[in-house]
Design an enzyme around this catalytic site. Structure first.
Site, PDB file in Angstrom:
ATOM      1  N   LYS A 161       0.848  -1.201   0.000  1.00  0.00           N
ATOM      2  CA  LYS A 161       0.000   0.000   0.000  1.00  0.00           C
ATOM      3  C   LYS A 161       0.876   1.241   0.000  1.00  0.00           C
ATOM      4  CE  LYS A 161       0.837   1.513   4.384  1.00  0.00           C
ATOM      5  NZ  LYS A 161       1.693   2.643   4.648  1.00  0.00           N
ATOM      6  N   ASP A 218      -2.737  -1.626   9.628  1.00  0.00           N
ATOM      7  CA  ASP A 218      -2.766  -1.667   8.159  1.00  0.00           C
ATOM      8  C   ASP A 218      -3.271  -3.006   7.604  1.00  0.00           C
ATOM      9  OD1 ASP A 218      -1.661   0.863   8.057  1.00  0.00           O
ATOM     10  OD2 ASP A 218       0.398   0.166   7.730  1.00  0.00           O
TER      11      ASP A 218
HETATM   12  P1  ATP Z   1       4.335  -0.387   8.974  1.00  0.00           P
HETATM   13  O1  ATP Z   1       3.212  -1.297   8.546  1.00  0.00           O
HETATM   14  O2  ATP Z   1       4.541  -0.360  10.457  1.00  0.00           O
HETATM   15  O3  ATP Z   1       4.319   0.957   8.314  1.00  0.00           O
HETATM   16  P2  ATP Z   1       6.469  -0.937   7.205  1.00  0.00           P
HETATM   17  O4  ATP Z   1       5.606  -1.035   6.019  1.00  0.00           O
HETATM   18  O5  ATP Z   1       7.328   0.254   7.310  1.00  0.00           O
HETATM   19  O6  ATP Z   1       5.646  -1.110   8.512  1.00  0.00           O
HETATM   20  P3  ATP Z   1       7.189  -3.721   7.323  1.00  0.00           P
HETATM   21  O7  ATP Z   1       7.732  -4.275   6.057  1.00  0.00           O
HETATM   22  O8  ATP Z   1       5.811  -4.106   7.693  1.00  0.00           O
HETATM   23  O9  ATP Z   1       7.400  -2.169   7.274  1.00  0.00           O
HETATM   24  O10 ATP Z   1       8.227  -4.085   8.472  1.00  0.00           O
HETATM   25  C1  ATP Z   1       8.196  -3.504   9.754  1.00  0.00           C
HETATM   26  C2  ATP Z   1       8.767  -4.508  10.724  1.00  0.00           C
HETATM   27  O11 ATP Z   1       7.802  -5.548  10.873  1.00  0.00           O
HETATM   28  C3  ATP Z   1      10.020  -5.199  10.245  1.00  0.00           C
HETATM   29  O12 ATP Z   1      11.156  -4.517  10.678  1.00  0.00           O
HETATM   30  C4  ATP Z   1       9.915  -6.596  10.815  1.00  0.00           C
HETATM   31  O13 ATP Z   1      10.672  -6.716  11.998  1.00  0.00           O
HETATM   32  C5  ATP Z   1       8.454  -6.768  11.204  1.00  0.00           C
HETATM   33  N1  ATP Z   1       7.754  -7.853  10.482  1.00  0.00           N
HETATM   34  C6  ATP Z   1       6.949  -8.757  11.045  1.00  0.00           C
HETATM   35  N2  ATP Z   1       6.444  -9.603  10.144  1.00  0.00           N
HETATM   36  C7  ATP Z   1       6.944  -9.251   8.950  1.00  0.00           C
HETATM   37  C8  ATP Z   1       6.789  -9.763   7.622  1.00  0.00           C
HETATM   38  N3  ATP Z   1       6.040 -10.856   7.369  1.00  0.00           N
HETATM   39  N4  ATP Z   1       7.424  -9.119   6.629  1.00  0.00           N
HETATM   40  C9  ATP Z   1       8.180  -8.032   6.902  1.00  0.00           C
HETATM   41  N5  ATP Z   1       8.387  -7.533   8.125  1.00  0.00           N
HETATM   42  C10 ATP Z   1       7.770  -8.118   9.162  1.00  0.00           C
END
Ligand code: ATP
Length: 309
Positions: A19, A150
């Site tokens: 997203k 999210d």
């Molecule tokens: P947010 O949804 O908080 O904005 P983001 O999009 O910036 O997060 P994500 O890729 O969701 O980033 O990763 C955030 C943290 O979530 C990572 O540093 C990781 O430790 C944790 N995490 C848990 N499960 C997963 C997954 N399946 N894939 C990626 N990261 C994960």
């Protein structure tokens, strides 16, 4: 609740999109510590794939491949594992459930693109299908909201208004399809760190509200109008933590992007462009300039988590 059907040998495959936030308005923290949000999400054509296969009862294992695979936790911090366990606990009815999850990642980790949340949503759908649990969309959305702000949007996809802490989603009536370039940063940004910086910069944030201009731009389907309406309250905090993002934003605009915005808590920058050709040109320019680690062309909106044949 129906009993599990015979194991599906090849596993259940679910594709789930990243997203971006076309706007993200953030209020002052609530008593429970969460920030109230008013956001417009758009699902874009950058997909992770989650495969769920039967495992021994009580086993919940996970492996990853692809973009940033080595950085993803493989224990209970993983949102896909948490999703599978939550589903088994709430709807497993004492059945001997287990799952081996395999995730192929294209969405960068900690990129502001809700990669973890999307994996949680995909795991809910994949496991519910694998285990033949007869859940309605509404029941899946309830579990999704419990997993994270999210996660419900990743099930729904399209373009949607997010409220509450982001977990309440309602479709936005809009037209057309948009061309985007996503510029990936060299390092991730921690969402809690970005929110802490936001609170320091904006200690008296007003209640969040999406602008009328952004909604009007979406109704018109006019990318030229949407570009200047893109907006993110967390952007100053992301720029404070990664000052080089300013140059990324400026470079994209110099190369003709209609608008540029840090997605969510960053550091991914979303550039809106006029056409597929403009997207390819901007991708090349950003990469050649070295302001991003890499860039991808995508389109949006696309649908949320879907079963693959
Ligand atoms: P947010 O949804 O908080 O904005 P983001 O999009 O910036 O997060 P994500 O890729 O969701 O980033 O990763 C955030 C943290 O979530 C990572 O540093 C990781 O430790 C944790 N995490 C848990 N499960 C997963 C997954 N399946 N894939 C990626 N990261 C994960």
């Amino acid at each position: 609740m129906s009993a599990p059907i015979a194991p599906v040998p090849a596993g259940v495959r679910v594709r789930v999109p990243a997203k971006i936030n076309l706007t993200l308005k953030v209020g002052a923290p609530r008593p429970d510590g969460f920030h109230p949000l008013a956001t417009v999400y758009q699902a874009v054509s950058l997909f992770d794939e989650v495969i769920a296969s039967w495992d021994d009862p009580g086993q919940f294992s996970i492996v990853h491949s692809g973009e940033g695979a080595g950085e993803v936790p493989v224990d209970d911090r993983n949102l896909a594992v948490r999703a599978a366990k939550l589903l088994a606990e709430r709807h497993g009815d004492g059945l001997p459930l287990g799952v081996a999850l395999s995730i192929h990642k294209a969405i960068p980790v900690a990129g502001g693109l809700a990669g973890g949340s999307s994996n949680g949503a995909a795991a809910l759908l994949a496991c519910a299908t694998l285990w033949a649990l007869d859940l309605s969309d509404e029941q899946l959305l309830v579990l999704a909201a419990e997993l994270g702000s999210d996660v419900p949007f990743a099930l729904v996809g399209g373009t949607a208004l997010g409220s509450g802490r982001g977990e309440q989603v309602a479709p936005v009536l809009g037209r057309g399809s948009y061309h985007w370039v996503l510029g990936f940063g060299r390092k991730g940004l921690s969402t809690p760190a970005v929110y802490r910086t936001y609170d320091d910069l904006q200690p008296h944030a007003p209640p969040p509200e999406v602008s009328d201009e952004l909604m009007a731009a979406l109704r018109s389907g006019d990318a030229e109008r949407l570009g200047p309406a893109l907006d993110n309250d967390l952007q100053p905090a992301a720029l404070r933590l990664q000052p080089q993002l300013r140059q990324t934003l400026e470079t994209g605009l110099e190369y003709g992007a209609l608008g540029a915005v840090v997605s969510g808590s960053g550091p991914t920058v979303a550039f809106l462009v006029r056409s597929e050709a403009a997207a390819v040109d901007l991708c090349v320019a950003l990469t050649a300039d070295g302001v991003v680690r890499t860039a991808r062309t995508v389109t949006g909106p696309v649908s949320g988590a879907r079963l693959l044949p």
